[in-house]
Design an enzyme around this catalytic site. Structure first.
Site, mmCIF file in Angstrom:
data_model
loop_
_atom_site.group_PDB
_atom_site.id
_atom_site.type_symbol
_atom_site.label_atom_id
_atom_site.label_comp_id
_atom_site.label_asym_id
_atom_site.label_seq_id
_atom_site.Cartn_x
_atom_site.Cartn_y
_atom_site.Cartn_z
ATOM 1 N N ASN A 191 -91.350 -9.648 -5.810
ATOM 2 C CA ASN A 191 -90.407 -9.834 -6.914
ATOM 3 C C ASN A 191 -88.994 -9.815 -6.345
ATOM 4 O O ASN A 191 -88.488 -8.761 -5.959
ATOM 5 C CB ASN A 191 -90.603 -8.715 -7.945
ATOM 6 C CG ASN A 191 -89.618 -8.822 -9.099
ATOM 7 O OD1 ASN A 191 -88.988 -9.859 -9.305
ATOM 8 N ND2 ASN A 191 -89.484 -7.750 -9.855
ATOM 9 N N LYS A 199 -86.237 -10.347 -7.897
ATOM 10 C CA LYS A 199 -85.243 -9.860 -8.865
ATOM 11 C C LYS A 199 -84.029 -10.795 -8.854
ATOM 12 O O LYS A 199 -84.199 -12.005 -8.831
ATOM 13 C CB LYS A 199 -84.896 -8.404 -8.570
ATOM 14 C CG LYS A 199 -86.147 -7.508 -8.506
ATOM 15 C CD LYS A 199 -85.833 -6.054 -8.360
ATOM 16 C CE LYS A 199 -87.129 -5.253 -8.304
ATOM 17 N NZ LYS A 199 -86.884 -3.798 -8.251
ATOM 18 N N HIS A 224 -91.793 -5.288 -16.687
ATOM 19 C CA HIS A 224 -91.253 -4.572 -15.529
ATOM 20 C C HIS A 224 -90.358 -3.428 -16.004
ATOM 21 O O HIS A 224 -89.740 -3.496 -17.068
ATOM 22 C CB HIS A 224 -90.471 -5.537 -14.634
ATOM 23 C CG HIS A 224 -90.098 -4.959 -13.310
ATOM 24 N ND1 HIS A 224 -88.980 -4.184 -13.127
ATOM 25 C CD2 HIS A 224 -90.703 -5.038 -12.097
ATOM 26 C CE1 HIS A 224 -88.910 -3.806 -11.865
ATOM 27 N NE2 HIS A 224 -89.945 -4.310 -11.218
ATOM 28 N N GLU A 230 -96.526 0.722 -11.448
ATOM 29 C CA GLU A 230 -95.284 0.965 -10.721
ATOM 30 C C GLU A 230 -94.637 2.246 -11.259
ATOM 31 O O GLU A 230 -93.921 2.207 -12.266
ATOM 32 C CB GLU A 230 -94.323 -0.223 -10.837
ATOM 33 C CG GLU A 230 -94.167 -0.809 -12.235
ATOM 34 C CD GLU A 230 -92.892 -1.619 -12.378
ATOM 35 O OE1 GLU A 230 -92.366 -2.092 -11.367
ATOM 36 O OE2 GLU A 230 -92.411 -1.747 -13.508
ATOM 37 N N GLY A 250 -87.457 1.316 -5.606
ATOM 38 C CA GLY A 250 -86.152 1.201 -4.973
ATOM 39 C C GLY A 250 -85.556 2.510 -4.509
ATOM 40 O O GLY A 250 -84.388 2.565 -4.134
ATOM 41 N N SER A 282 -91.633 0.993 -3.688
ATOM 42 C CA SER A 282 -91.266 1.233 -2.287
ATOM 43 C C SER A 282 -92.397 0.878 -1.325
ATOM 44 O O SER A 282 -92.678 1.608 -0.367
ATOM 45 C CB SER A 282 -90.811 2.683 -2.083
ATOM 46 O OG SER A 282 -89.637 2.948 -2.829
ATOM 47 N N GLY A 296 -87.788 -4.872 -2.732
ATOM 48 C CA GLY A 296 -86.853 -5.096 -1.631
ATOM 49 C C GLY A 296 -87.481 -5.612 -0.356
ATOM 50 O O GLY A 296 -86.901 -6.464 0.330
#
Length: 241
Positions: free
Chosen positions: A9, A11, A96, A165, A171, A204, A226
């Protein structure tokens, strides 16, 4: 046997030019990926055409980062399945934690998005997860149960991905212990009542923990934030051992 789905993702990252450069580097790294797994990337809406026009498109699928429950109308800033299907999109992330947090998205709205995605020919990736406060109060199971029961009502489990999640792990660099994540994923599978439903973990996820995560019996894939922005990092995740 359930297929593994490794989804990235992006984002609000990556311009079209950056996406094109990324794909040029990333695709050779996943050309020999095992046939038992699928790679999916959810770029910003503006970069979706970069994927659908790419000559090596067969090596991965496209997801949208959201979807509306109508095909058209006065819904500013939303996007419809019909618009996405024109660009070869196969999946849609729904529920999300960021839309839940920043835009107060409810389980009812998430359910409408998921049901309409399926009826339109897309596979929804429905996200569920608890906050740190809920976890510390021992409410994780209750929260997940509510989100699954309300968010997945009237959905077809054979055309569905659920991503667990834990919000406190997104993050932050904090990762839910693999065994704990597996227990929640097992709970989700039991709540849905369909053994073959694909359940991911997100929070993460990185190259240094992907192998342990994917060794768990009830985790069928990951939803990566990320770490999916770097082609080498995401390729290592996709090629987990």
């Amino acid at each position: 046997m359930r297929k593994s789905v490794i989804a990235g993702n992006w984002k609000m990252h990556m311009t079209c030019a950056e996406a094109k450069s990324y794909l040029k580097e990333f695709i050779p790294l996943i050309k020999d990926i095992n046939e038992d797994r699928k790679v999916v990337i959810a770029p910003p809406f503006t970069a979706i055409s970069t994927f659908s026009n790419h000559s090596d498109f067969d090596y991965l699928d496209i997801s949208s980062q959201n979807i509306h429950w109508e095909d058209q109308g006065a819904f500013t800033a939303e996007i419809s399945p019909k618009m996405l299907l024109e660009h070869g999109v196969s999946y849609a992330i729904v529920g999300h934690s960021e839309p839940r947090k920043y835009f107060s998205e409810s389980d009812e709205q998430i359910n409408k998005r998921a049901v309409f995605a399926q009826s339109s020919g897309l596979t929804p990736i429905v996200c569920v997860g608890e906050t740190l406060e809920q976890r510390e109060r021992g409410e994780a199971v209750r929260v997940i149960t509510r989100q699954v029961e309300q968010g997945l009502e009237n959905t077809d489990p054979s055309n569905l991905i659920v991503a667990y999640e834990p919000i406190w792990a997104i993050g932050t660099g904090k990762t839910c212990q693999a065994e704990d994540a597996n227990k929640i994923c097992s709970l989700i599978r039991k709540l849905i009542g369909f053994d073959d439903v694909i359940i991911q973990y997100g929070g993460s996820v990185k190259p240094n923990n992907i192998d342990e995560i994917m060794s768990m019996s009830d985790i069928d894939g990951v939803l990566v934030g990320g770490a999916s922005l770097d082609p080498n990092s995401f390729a290592r995740i996709a090629n987990y051992q």
